[in-house]
Design a protein around this motif. Structure first.
Motif, PDB file in Angstrom:
ATOM      1  N   UNK A  49       0.866  13.781 -27.711  1.00 46.85           N
ATOM      2  CA  UNK A  49       2.154  13.296 -27.227  1.00 46.85           C
ATOM      3  C   UNK A  49       2.364  13.822 -25.819  1.00 46.85           C
ATOM      4  N   UNK A  50       3.555  13.593 -25.276  1.00 43.53           N
ATOM      5  CA  UNK A  50       3.879  14.098 -23.943  1.00 43.53           C
ATOM      6  C   UNK A  50       5.322  14.569 -23.925  1.00 43.53           C
ATOM      7  N   UNK A  96       0.858  11.894 -20.155  1.00 45.83           N
ATOM      8  CA  UNK A  96       0.791  10.662 -20.942  1.00 45.83           C
ATOM      9  C   UNK A  96      -0.544   9.935 -20.802  1.00 45.83           C
ATOM     10  N   UNK A  97      -1.071   9.833 -19.589  1.00 45.07           N
ATOM     11  CA  UNK A  97      -2.332   9.110 -19.398  1.00 45.07           C
ATOM     12  C   UNK A  97      -3.479   9.793 -20.141  1.00 45.07           C
ATOM     13  N   UNK A  98      -3.494  11.125 -20.128  1.00 49.36           N
ATOM     14  CA  UNK A  98      -4.537  11.855 -20.852  1.00 49.36           C
ATOM     15  C   UNK A  98      -4.381  11.674 -22.351  1.00 49.36           C
ATOM     16  N   UNK A  99      -3.140  11.635 -22.817  1.00 47.28           N
ATOM     17  CA  UNK A  99      -2.886  11.433 -24.248  1.00 47.28           C
ATOM     18  C   UNK A  99      -3.421  10.073 -24.695  1.00 47.28           C
ATOM     19  N   UNK A 100      -3.118   9.031 -23.918  1.00 43.52           N
ATOM     20  CA  UNK A 100      -3.610   7.693 -24.255  1.00 43.52           C
ATOM     21  C   UNK A 100      -5.133   7.644 -24.244  1.00 43.52           C
ATOM     22  N   UNK A 113       5.272   9.149 -28.303  1.00 43.39           N
ATOM     23  CA  UNK A 113       5.888   7.862 -28.610  1.00 43.39           C
ATOM     24  C   UNK A 113       5.484   6.853 -27.544  1.00 43.39           C
ATOM     25  N   UNK A 114       5.168   5.637 -27.934  1.00 44.55           N
ATOM     26  CA  UNK A 114       4.724   4.655 -26.956  1.00 44.55           C
ATOM     27  C   UNK A 114       5.230   3.261 -27.250  1.00 44.55           C
ATOM     28  N   UNK A 115       5.429   2.483 -26.175  1.00 44.96           N
ATOM     29  CA  UNK A 115       5.783   1.076 -26.320  1.00 44.96           C
ATOM     30  C   UNK A 115       4.629   0.312 -26.956  1.00 44.96           C
ATOM     31  N   UNK A 116       4.972  -0.749 -27.656  1.00 46.72           N
ATOM     32  CA  UNK A 116       3.955  -1.640 -28.219  1.00 46.72           C
ATOM     33  C   UNK A 116       3.614  -2.682 -27.155  1.00 46.72           C
ATOM     34  N   UNK A 117       2.455  -2.517 -26.512  1.00 45.98           N
ATOM     35  CA  UNK A 117       2.020  -3.449 -25.469  1.00 45.98           C
ATOM     36  C   UNK A 117       0.610  -3.938 -25.800  1.00 45.98           C
ATOM     37  N   UNK A 118       0.290  -5.196 -25.454  1.00 45.05           N
ATOM     38  CA  UNK A 118      -1.006  -5.788 -25.826  1.00 45.05           C
ATOM     39  C   UNK A 118      -2.210  -4.962 -25.390  1.00 45.05           C
ATOM     40  N   UNK A 159      11.410   2.015  -6.353  1.00 45.74           N
ATOM     41  CA  UNK A 159      11.833   2.254  -7.730  1.00 45.74           C
ATOM     42  C   UNK A 159      10.953   3.333  -8.363  1.00 45.74           C
ATOM     43  N   UNK A 160      11.575   4.363  -8.883  1.00 46.90           N
ATOM     44  CA  UNK A 160      10.843   5.434  -9.545  1.00 46.90           C
ATOM     45  C   UNK A 160      10.632   5.132 -11.016  1.00 46.90           C
ATOM     46  N   UNK A 161       9.434   5.435 -11.519  1.00 46.80           N
ATOM     47  CA  UNK A 161       9.142   5.317 -12.953  1.00 46.80           C
ATOM     48  C   UNK A 161       8.321   6.532 -13.372  1.00 46.80           C
ATOM     49  N   UNK A 162       8.149   6.700 -14.683  1.00 45.17           N
ATOM     50  CA  UNK A 162       7.298   7.770 -15.192  1.00 45.17           C
ATOM     51  C   UNK A 162       5.835   7.358 -15.061  1.00 45.17           C
ATOM     52  N   UNK A 163       4.996   8.295 -14.682  1.00 47.53           N
ATOM     53  CA  UNK A 163       3.573   8.001 -14.513  1.00 47.53           C
ATOM     54  C   UNK A 163       2.960   7.545 -15.839  1.00 47.53           C
ATOM     55  N   UNK A 164       2.325   6.368 -15.820  1.00 47.71           N
ATOM     56  CA  UNK A 164       1.665   5.846 -17.010  1.00 47.71           C
ATOM     57  C   UNK A 164       2.565   5.064 -17.944  1.00 47.71           C
ATOM     58  N   UNK A 165       3.875   4.989 -17.646  1.00 41.60           N
ATOM     59  CA  UNK A 165       4.796   4.285 -18.535  1.00 41.60           C
ATOM     60  C   UNK A 165       4.795   2.783 -18.268  1.00 41.60           C
ATOM     61  N   UNK A 166       5.062   2.017 -19.324  1.00 39.50           N
ATOM     62  CA  UNK A 166       5.189   0.567 -19.219  1.00 39.50           C
ATOM     63  C   UNK A 166       6.662   0.200 -19.337  1.00 39.50           C
TER      64      UNK A 166
END
Length: 278
Positions: A49-50, A96-100, A113-118, A159-166
């Protein structure tokens, strides 16, 4: 038809539906109770997790200097879920990227926890029910609010986002097309500090995550949220089981996880755990 008869039939039908729902829930509960006594023939599973308060709190261990998982909404849900199926497990906190990547390579049994993405469904299997629901909002420095109705309103902004987030496919497609610039940071507090310093114009992330962080950092008077969300509230966080991980009885494991997590939503456990943090 006599209205009284119709009303009685409707009442009877409603009672039958409720009775069926109760029977189904009791049956599910009995299955989870049985499964606790029938541990799958495999050793402790590694989940990754992260740091993602209030869903996952990771803190650096003073003795080892390693980030360890302490608590959180999703952590507590995972704890109860694995208790119900009688499966030993451990959780490792990583970027997060290492976790994935660990799940993709089969080095970890699952990730949350992660979004459901194709894209992620090519290397993992999501559970049927989410760990939590949520939506993404835009946060800005108070006094720097701007009208937002569509992604076109972000044109020319940083626009700022979290690294590796969708966020959403449309959001990332617009960024790739050059409508706006995306700046990534590893943690919510980093993006919030960039926002206050004027290095980004807005920050998009899970509504509850950012509000929690803003409160913890004492920024409530300095940060504002735009009225219209980027995404509507929806099932947004899942436990995903690795396709590549060598797990004994993987299909039975997923079946048990699905059944018992569904039970936790039905019996109010998820709601009670969430209420402890929000």
């Amino acid at each position: 038809m006599n209205r009284g008869v119709l009303k009685n039939k409707q009442t009877f039908a409603g009672l039958q539906i409720k009775k069926a729902a109760v029977i189904a829930l009791v049956f599910a509960a009995s299955l989870c109770a049985v499964w606790r006594e029938d541990v799958l023939a495999q050793s402790s599973l590694l989940l990754v997790t992260t740091d993602y308060p209030p869903y996952v709190f990771c803190e650096k261990d003073a003795a080892t200097g390693i980030d360890v998982v302490r608590k959180g909404i999703d952590v507590d849900i995972i704890t109860e879920l694995f208790r119900r199926i009688g499966q030993p497990y451990s959780i490792q906190c990583l970027p997060w990227k290492r976790a994935l990547n660990k799940v993709k390579e089969g080095e970890a049994a699952g990730v949350f926890p992660g979004f459901k993405v194709p894209e992620r469904e090519t290397f993992g299997q999501y559970l049927n029910d989410p760990l939590h629901v949520g939506g993404y909002s835009l946060f800005v420095k108070r006094g720097s609010e701007f009208p937002f109705k569509t992604l076109d309103d972000l044109t020319g902004k940083r626009i700022g986002i979290e690294r590796g987030h969708s966020v959403t496919p449309a959001f990332h497609a617009a960024a790739k097309a050059g409508k706006f610039q995306v700046e990534q940071a590893s943690k919510p507090e980093h993006n919030l500090k960039k926002l206050l310093a004027g290095r980004i114009d807005a920050y998009v992330n899970n509504h509850q995550v950012v509000l929690h962080t803003v409160k913890q950092l004492g920024m409530m008077e300095r940060i504002a949220v735009l009225p219209l969300p980027v995404t509507q509230w929806r099932p947004s966080s899942y436990l995903m089981i690795s396709n590549a991980a060598a797990l004994a009885d993987k299909s039975r494991l997923v079946q048990r996880l699905n059944q018992c997590l569904h039970e936790m939503w039905q019996d109010g456990t998820v709601e009670r755990i969430t209420a402890r943090y929000l």
